[in-house]
Scaffold this active site. Sequence first.
Site, mmCIF file in Angstrom:
data_model
loop_
_atom_site.group_PDB
_atom_site.id
_atom_site.type_symbol
_atom_site.label_atom_id
_atom_site.label_comp_id
_atom_site.label_asym_id
_atom_site.label_seq_id
_atom_site.Cartn_x
_atom_site.Cartn_y
_atom_site.Cartn_z
ATOM 1 N N HIS A 1 60.380 45.020 15.692
ATOM 2 C CA HIS A 1 60.834 46.349 15.141
ATOM 3 C C HIS A 1 61.961 47.254 15.907
ATOM 4 O O HIS A 1 62.232 46.847 17.084
ATOM 5 C CB HIS A 1 59.642 47.675 15.389
ATOM 6 C CG HIS A 1 58.929 47.537 16.801
ATOM 7 N ND1 HIS A 1 59.547 48.294 17.467
ATOM 8 C CD2 HIS A 1 58.071 46.671 17.421
ATOM 9 C CE1 HIS A 1 58.729 48.284 18.833
ATOM 10 N NE2 HIS A 1 58.037 47.351 18.750
ATOM 11 N N ASP B 1 62.555 50.575 16.373
ATOM 12 C CA ASP B 1 62.180 51.636 17.182
ATOM 13 C C ASP B 1 61.523 51.364 18.569
ATOM 14 O O ASP B 1 61.084 50.306 18.859
ATOM 15 C CB ASP B 1 61.454 52.613 16.241
ATOM 16 C CG ASP B 1 60.118 52.094 15.891
ATOM 17 O OD1 ASP B 1 59.978 50.804 15.429
ATOM 18 O OD2 ASP B 1 59.005 52.860 16.113
ATOM 19 N N ASP C 1 60.034 46.181 24.760
ATOM 20 C CA ASP C 1 59.320 46.591 23.744
ATOM 21 C C ASP C 1 60.365 47.250 22.698
ATOM 22 O O ASP C 1 60.187 48.389 22.642
ATOM 23 C CB ASP C 1 58.108 47.455 24.012
ATOM 24 C CG ASP C 1 57.136 47.563 22.921
ATOM 25 O OD1 ASP C 1 57.463 47.038 21.965
ATOM 26 O OD2 ASP C 1 56.405 48.232 23.000
ATOM 27 N N GLU D 1 57.248 51.199 14.204
ATOM 28 C CA GLU D 1 56.296 50.342 14.535
ATOM 29 C C GLU D 1 55.373 51.303 15.808
ATOM 30 O O GLU D 1 54.141 51.239 15.630
ATOM 31 C CB GLU D 1 56.654 49.076 15.147
ATOM 32 C CG GLU D 1 55.437 48.208 15.376
ATOM 33 C CD GLU D 1 54.865 48.407 16.677
ATOM 34 O OE1 GLU D 1 53.549 47.844 17.122
ATOM 35 O OE2 GLU D 1 55.390 49.041 17.591
ATOM 36 N N GLU D 2 56.082 52.051 16.430
ATOM 37 C CA GLU D 2 55.566 52.585 17.496
ATOM 38 C C GLU D 2 54.626 53.934 17.158
ATOM 39 O O GLU D 2 54.077 54.693 17.838
ATOM 40 C CB GLU D 2 56.616 53.210 18.450
ATOM 41 C CG GLU D 2 57.459 52.240 19.420
ATOM 42 C CD GLU D 2 56.404 51.302 20.254
ATOM 43 O OE1 GLU D 2 55.517 51.442 20.208
ATOM 44 O OE2 GLU D 2 57.035 50.195 20.684
ATOM 45 N N ASP E 1 55.429 37.404 15.438
ATOM 46 C CA ASP E 1 56.004 38.949 16.035
ATOM 47 C C ASP E 1 55.703 39.101 17.435
ATOM 48 O O ASP E 1 55.212 38.221 18.396
ATOM 49 C CB ASP E 1 54.991 40.066 15.187
ATOM 50 C CG ASP E 1 55.367 41.049 15.240
ATOM 51 O OD1 ASP E 1 56.739 41.511 15.734
ATOM 52 O OD2 ASP E 1 54.767 42.217 14.564
ATOM 53 N N HIS F 1 56.628 51.397 27.273
ATOM 54 C CA HIS F 1 56.285 52.652 26.981
ATOM 55 C C HIS F 1 56.026 53.532 28.210
ATOM 56 O O HIS F 1 55.900 54.882 28.142
ATOM 57 C CB HIS F 1 54.639 52.400 26.312
ATOM 58 C CG HIS F 1 54.783 52.062 24.972
ATOM 59 N ND1 HIS F 1 53.877 52.460 24.009
ATOM 60 C CD2 HIS F 1 55.392 51.229 24.339
ATOM 61 C CE1 HIS F 1 53.971 51.738 23.051
ATOM 62 N NE2 HIS F 1 54.958 51.104 23.121
#
Length: 561
Positions: A146, A148, A181, A215-216, A242, A531
């Site tokens: 992803h 984002d 991530d 995705e987030e 993934d 995150h």
Amino acid sequence: MNFQAYVSLWASCLVGGLLFFTLHSSSKPVDYVPQCPMAKPHRPSTYLANTPVIDTILHDPEFRNQSLVKLQNAIRIKTETHDDDPITVEDDPEYWAKFDIFESYLKSTFPLFYQNTELHKVNHHGLVYIWRGTNTTLKPLLLMGHQDTSPVPESTLPLWTYPPFDAHYNGTHLFGRGSSDCKNLVIGYFEAAEELMKTGFIPRRTVIFSFGFDEEVSGVRNKNAEWLEEKFGSKSMYAICDEGGVSLTTLDGTTMAVPGTGEKGFLNLWIDLKTPGGHSSVPPDHTSLGIMADLMVQIENDPFPSYFTPQNPTYHQYVCLAENSATIDQELKKNILSSLTSSLANKRVREYMESSRWLKYYIKTSQALDVIHGGSKSNALPEFVQLTINSRVAIEETIYSALRKYLGNVKDVAQKYGLGLSYQLKNESAVEILPPTPQGDFLVHTDEFFDVAPLTPINDNHWKLFAGNIKHVYEELVWPEIYQGPDAHNPIIVSPGIAPGNTDTKYYWNLSDHIYRYRPGEYTSVETSAHGVNEWIKFDSHLQIIVFYFEYIQSVDEIDD
């Protein structure tokens, strides 16, 4: 049925005519039948011919520096997404334009990739690249990631050692939002494909790259899977890869790689409480905030049960550990290997896992009380309070069993304070459990949920090739001095597993039975503060991503369906 009865039933059904055995603390039982889906290293036939390319990726300073700059520049493009983002791109095209900037960067950085693939933009910013194979009868390989990243709250900026979008490199580690991530994975795909293209590799099997852009925030705008299913059909992909899983970890002195072959369910739940307002000078004994606080304590004091069953890939992870580790605690080993036939042993394994915050949620549903809103001013009684709960649902449970647990908690509190209670699921009418009263009422509702993912098979050739590629890359390419020769270290154990979080693969279930959630690298995303503040990767891990997919694409290309 209680859990002990469940375990006994499972054992009788599963084992059938197998002789039960007595376990000894120092060894496996005589009649024990191994359950771990072990794989041998798998390398493509081009491995020796491509040794110079592999050595360049892993060890050449010039390649390292060029790769570093590519990832740094990707991190410097802010692609944060937030829970309150516009629900459609059309609502605010300017807001979503940051993904146009990111795609333009990909195009300018990887011209050879763009030259050899077709780009299809889905719902404006979903990117689907198709690298056509010469044999159209072979199912395509689908590689996902992803664009984002999770946001960086302004309040946390002083806590960052280096600014989150500077992509600072200290010689070994790269810091920045998205470094772990998962822009490292996205950029790694591009680099792996271009290195293959430079060798003259032309795939027999089509390779598809699919990158979502939200995705987030649960990926609700991700229409890539729908587009692919419409174009290629149901179950049309050979395999899907993934992010996710556990790249490499050490358990009881044994190194393990744990691709995610299953995924927990997901539930966002909102609990609303409405009560009469009024002046704060004459409050009731319990305001809506006080009642909600009572409910929060009751929920947290009533955790979900834990399970250790073969339904959960984590069971196989620990069986693999028990069967193959030379350093595992012998009592733990005994309990793992007898967990299907002894309820006491099963309980002890669960107690061992529940003693760790990081392990416990592999075997139970989580409950995180994340957000609370209520009240408007200091001299007015709060008339409305809302609590938000996020749960990742255990493999052995369902969204509905989790909902029943929460409804039980709310019902107890509602009855305690003389309140009404209803619940409502997405697109359905509200269901009344307790009638509204003059004191107020609860509404439990959700429109964000999905059930436990289908499990990926773990004893077929797909698994042997994927797991074998992990062993080939780490034992033969990255650390041959550790895993090869007369003084070789215990081999890496590759086992199925799950990650407590979720990925965009939830939208891709119809496309393949073989979904592997695995991002190569030396550290898990939890360890690298994904995150969180000071997100980082050891840059060697990024090079390992490139080598992994350089080899895996070729390995998959050499076999027939």
